[in-house]
Write a protein that holds these residues in place. Structure first.
Motif, PDB file in Angstrom:
ATOM      1  N   HIS A  26       0.848  -1.205   0.000  1.00  0.00           N
ATOM      2  CA  HIS A  26       0.000   0.000   0.000  1.00  0.00           C
ATOM      3  C   HIS A  26       0.874   1.242   0.000  1.00  0.00           C
ATOM      4  O   HIS A  26       1.592   1.508   0.976  1.00  0.00           O
ATOM      5  CB  HIS A  26      -0.944   0.012   1.204  1.00  0.00           C
ATOM      6  CG  HIS A  26      -1.664   1.318   1.378  1.00  0.00           C
ATOM      7  ND1 HIS A  26      -2.493   1.851   0.410  1.00  0.00           N
ATOM      8  CD2 HIS A  26      -1.658   2.223   2.378  1.00  0.00           C
ATOM      9  CE1 HIS A  26      -2.962   3.017   0.824  1.00  0.00           C
ATOM     10  NE2 HIS A  26      -2.473   3.267   2.014  1.00  0.00           N
ATOM     11  N   HIS A  28       1.067   5.491  -1.922  1.00  0.00           N
ATOM     12  CA  HIS A  28       0.370   6.523  -2.695  1.00  0.00           C
ATOM     13  C   HIS A  28       1.284   6.989  -3.822  1.00  0.00           C
ATOM     14  O   HIS A  28       1.200   8.127  -4.257  1.00  0.00           O
ATOM     15  CB  HIS A  28      -0.038   7.672  -1.777  1.00  0.00           C
ATOM     16  CG  HIS A  28      -1.007   7.236  -0.716  1.00  0.00           C
ATOM     17  ND1 HIS A  28      -2.367   7.319  -0.857  1.00  0.00           N
ATOM     18  CD2 HIS A  28      -0.797   6.647   0.492  1.00  0.00           C
ATOM     19  CE1 HIS A  28      -2.954   6.825   0.232  1.00  0.00           C
ATOM     20  NE2 HIS A  28      -2.026   6.411   1.061  1.00  0.00           N
ATOM     21  N   ARG A 174      -9.435   2.119  -5.224  1.00  0.00           N
ATOM     22  CA  ARG A 174      -9.809   2.721  -3.937  1.00  0.00           C
ATOM     23  C   ARG A 174     -11.178   3.374  -4.066  1.00  0.00           C
ATOM     24  O   ARG A 174     -11.395   4.201  -4.947  1.00  0.00           O
ATOM     25  CB  ARG A 174      -8.732   3.751  -3.588  1.00  0.00           C
ATOM     26  CG  ARG A 174      -8.933   4.487  -2.304  1.00  0.00           C
ATOM     27  CD  ARG A 174      -8.503   3.677  -1.118  1.00  0.00           C
ATOM     28  NE  ARG A 174      -8.634   4.504   0.073  1.00  0.00           N
ATOM     29  CZ  ARG A 174      -7.622   4.905   0.832  1.00  0.00           C
ATOM     30  NH1 ARG A 174      -6.394   4.513   0.566  1.00  0.00           N
ATOM     31  NH2 ARG A 174      -7.829   5.673   1.878  1.00  0.00           N
ATOM     32  N   MET A 262      -9.067  -0.449   5.755  1.00  0.00           N
ATOM     33  CA  MET A 262      -8.136   0.278   6.616  1.00  0.00           C
ATOM     34  C   MET A 262      -9.037   1.056   7.569  1.00  0.00           C
ATOM     35  O   MET A 262      -9.731   1.980   7.163  1.00  0.00           O
ATOM     36  CB  MET A 262      -7.266   1.182   5.757  1.00  0.00           C
ATOM     37  CG  MET A 262      -6.598   0.374   4.623  1.00  0.00           C
ATOM     38  SD  MET A 262      -5.756   1.345   3.372  1.00  0.00           S
ATOM     39  CE  MET A 262      -4.529   2.120   4.369  1.00  0.00           C
ATOM     40  N   TRP A 329       0.006   1.061  10.017  1.00  0.00           N
ATOM     41  CA  TRP A 329      -0.567   2.127   9.196  1.00  0.00           C
ATOM     42  C   TRP A 329      -0.405   3.501   9.841  1.00  0.00           C
ATOM     43  O   TRP A 329      -0.843   3.712  10.971  1.00  0.00           O
ATOM     44  CB  TRP A 329      -2.049   1.786   8.965  1.00  0.00           C
ATOM     45  CG  TRP A 329      -2.821   2.746   8.122  1.00  0.00           C
ATOM     46  CD1 TRP A 329      -2.340   3.548   7.122  1.00  0.00           C
ATOM     47  CD2 TRP A 329      -4.237   2.993   8.180  1.00  0.00           C
ATOM     48  NE1 TRP A 329      -3.364   4.271   6.565  1.00  0.00           N
ATOM     49  CE2 TRP A 329      -4.533   3.958   7.189  1.00  0.00           C
ATOM     50  CE3 TRP A 329      -5.268   2.500   8.970  1.00  0.00           C
ATOM     51  CZ2 TRP A 329      -5.828   4.430   6.977  1.00  0.00           C
ATOM     52  CZ3 TRP A 329      -6.554   2.971   8.751  1.00  0.00           C
ATOM     53  CH2 TRP A 329      -6.831   3.919   7.765  1.00  0.00           C
ATOM     54  N   ASP A 359       3.128   3.117   2.731  1.00  0.00           N
ATOM     55  CA  ASP A 359       2.235   4.274   2.662  1.00  0.00           C
ATOM     56  C   ASP A 359       2.943   5.492   2.061  1.00  0.00           C
ATOM     57  O   ASP A 359       2.470   6.627   2.211  1.00  0.00           O
ATOM     58  CB  ASP A 359       1.645   4.643   4.033  1.00  0.00           C
ATOM     59  CG  ASP A 359       0.127   4.684   3.998  1.00  0.00           C
ATOM     60  OD1 ASP A 359      -0.430   5.328   3.095  1.00  0.00           O
ATOM     61  OD2 ASP A 359      -0.502   4.041   4.861  1.00  0.00           O
TER      62      ASP A 359
HETATM   63 ZN    ZN Z   1      -2.475   5.244   2.620  1.00  0.00          ZN
END
Ligand code: ZN
Ligand code: RAT
Length: 420
Positions: A26, A28, A174, A262, A329, A359
């Motif tokens: 995961h 971005h 997403r 999440m 996370w 992340d």
């Molecule tokens: Zn994220």
């Protein structure tokens, strides 16, 4: 093969963990060829690193500049303030601050100089493609899973024009607006030609399914994903419950992909901070058990944002093989918590979990996020293997390689049911 001795254990484990290529499940980040109206979607370089929203939140504690004014500044000026306040006027001991230095060091900068201008000059002019090659190599990452939002105007055009991502990059579909903003999602879906209404009546279910099917077709995602608020529950008589059960989960089954939840993000606790303004809350995870139980043909990746929810989630992982616990996370991505969570997960789940994801929003963050996490994962493994050896159990290097590959790559690919 030779059995390891206790004195060899630590160096072998650290070496195996360093050498194991990562699947970063995961992020971005974006494939470097993905462009929006403002240019490449990928963020990279020193000013993007310094203006990471984790650091924006931190600089606001030392600076009295009004957030709106700060966000109006050019990015270099924002980065200058962050450097001055967080690195020069105070020691950069927070995890996000230290992370910048770990990444700069790996990129060949001598951080002793504290000379932001010199770092800028040395790192300038690198293309997205070259920057990606360098960072993935430094972090030893083989696969990057993006976060791809069909509601995001900046990336829609790429997918609608049939764009294909670079090898090693993978999509994740997403869908937050479908589950945490249905009333705003409705006019947008309608504008794109889907016959939906706010009560999910008429053809709405079939139309949301069509939306998801079309986007899954365009992106070929490895999973579908959502970030849920702490008070999310299922079923609760809401449209969101129906969208989940009647649209999202059936489409995940149709596409043979897991659904990633999440859980625990509280959006815009302080809206003046924009992206940096989100917080967290403790969730009630009964709905996770219910989903795993009532939808055994679905697979669920789950991570939780509240420290207080971590143990409960791990116990759920023991109950359901269609539930894969993953990552530390966001606010959990701090050494003290990563170590605690990794130990707890290993003691309750063995090696059947995915310890971390980056992340990363800015490319070079993968360097520090993985450098820091690899060291912690290795440390925990050394302790656990030493405990085994104390019983008389023996270990071979190949077994350690197998375990580490499971943790950092294979558990993910097995769970999505694909080969990398
Ligand atoms: Zn994220
Ligand atoms: O970690 C982050 O950068 C957060 O802002 C969120 O993006 C979070 O990770 C998410 O995926 O919602």
């Amino acid at each position: 093969m030779a059995q390891l001795t206790l004195s060899e254990l630590s160096s072998v484990v650290h070496e195996v963990v360093e050498r194991q290529p990562i699947t970063d499940m995961h992020t971005h980040l974006y494939s470097p060829n993905m462009r929006g109206p403002q240019g490449p979607l990928l963020l990279w370089g020193i000013d993007a690193l310094l203006t990471y929203h984790y650091l924006v939140a931190e600089v606001m504690r030392w600076s009295d500049v009004a957030p709106d004014m700060f966000f109006d500044w050019p990015v270099e000026r924002q980065a200058d303030l962050i450097w001055q306040k967080l690195f020069i006027e105070h020691s950069p001991v927070s995890e996000a601050e230290r992370g910048v230095l770990t990444s700069l060091k790996a990129l060949g900068m001598d951080v002793r100089s504290r000379d932001l201008g010199a770092f800028r000059a040395a790192l300038a002019g690198v293309s997205a493609e070259a920057a990606v090659r360098r960072s993935l190599q430094l972090a030893n990452i083989a696969h990057v899973v993006m976060t791809n939002d069909p509601f995001d105007e900046a990336e829609r055009a790429f997918w609608l024009s049939g764009g294909k991502v670079q090898t090693g990059f993978h999509a994740a579909l997403r869908i937050d607006p479908l589950l945490r903003g249905w009333s705003e999602a409705v006019p947008r879906l309608q504008g794109w030609g889907y016959k939906v209404d706010s009560a999910l009546g008429g053809d709405s279910v079939a139309e949301v399914q069509r939306f998801l099917r079309e986007w899954a077709g365009r992106m070929a995602p490895l999973y579908m994903a959502v970030s849920l608020p702490p008070d999310f529950s299922y079923p609760d008589g809401s449209v969101a419950s129906r969208v989940l059960a009647e649209c999202i989960l059936p489409m995940c089954r149709e596409a043979h992909i897991p659904f990633a939840m999440m859980i625990g993000s509280e959006r815009q606790v302080n809206p003046t901070l924009r992206l940096a303004g989100d917080g967290l809350g403790r969730a009630s995870l009964g709905f996770v058990a219910r989903l795993a139980r009532e939808f055994p043909a679905n697979r669920f990746f789950v991570t939780v944002l509240s420290h207080e929810n971590q143990h409960e989630l791990i116990v759920l992982g023991r109950k359901f093989r269609n539930l894969m616990v993953f990552g530390c996370w966001w606010f959990m991505n701090n050494p003290v918590i990563i170590e605690d969570m990794t130990r707890m997960r290993m003691e309750l789940l063995g090696t059947s979990f995915i310890p971390q994801h980056s992340d990363a929003r800015v490319l070079e963050q993968v360097i520090y996020k993985w450098t820091h996490s690899r060291a912690i994962i290795a440390k925990v493994l050394v302790d656990k293997y030493a405990d085994l050896m104390a019983t008389g159990w023996t270990l071979e290097r190949a077994e350690i390689e197998r375990d580490v590959a499971d943790l950092l790559q294979d558990n993910f690919w097995r769970f999505v049911g694909k080969r990398p």
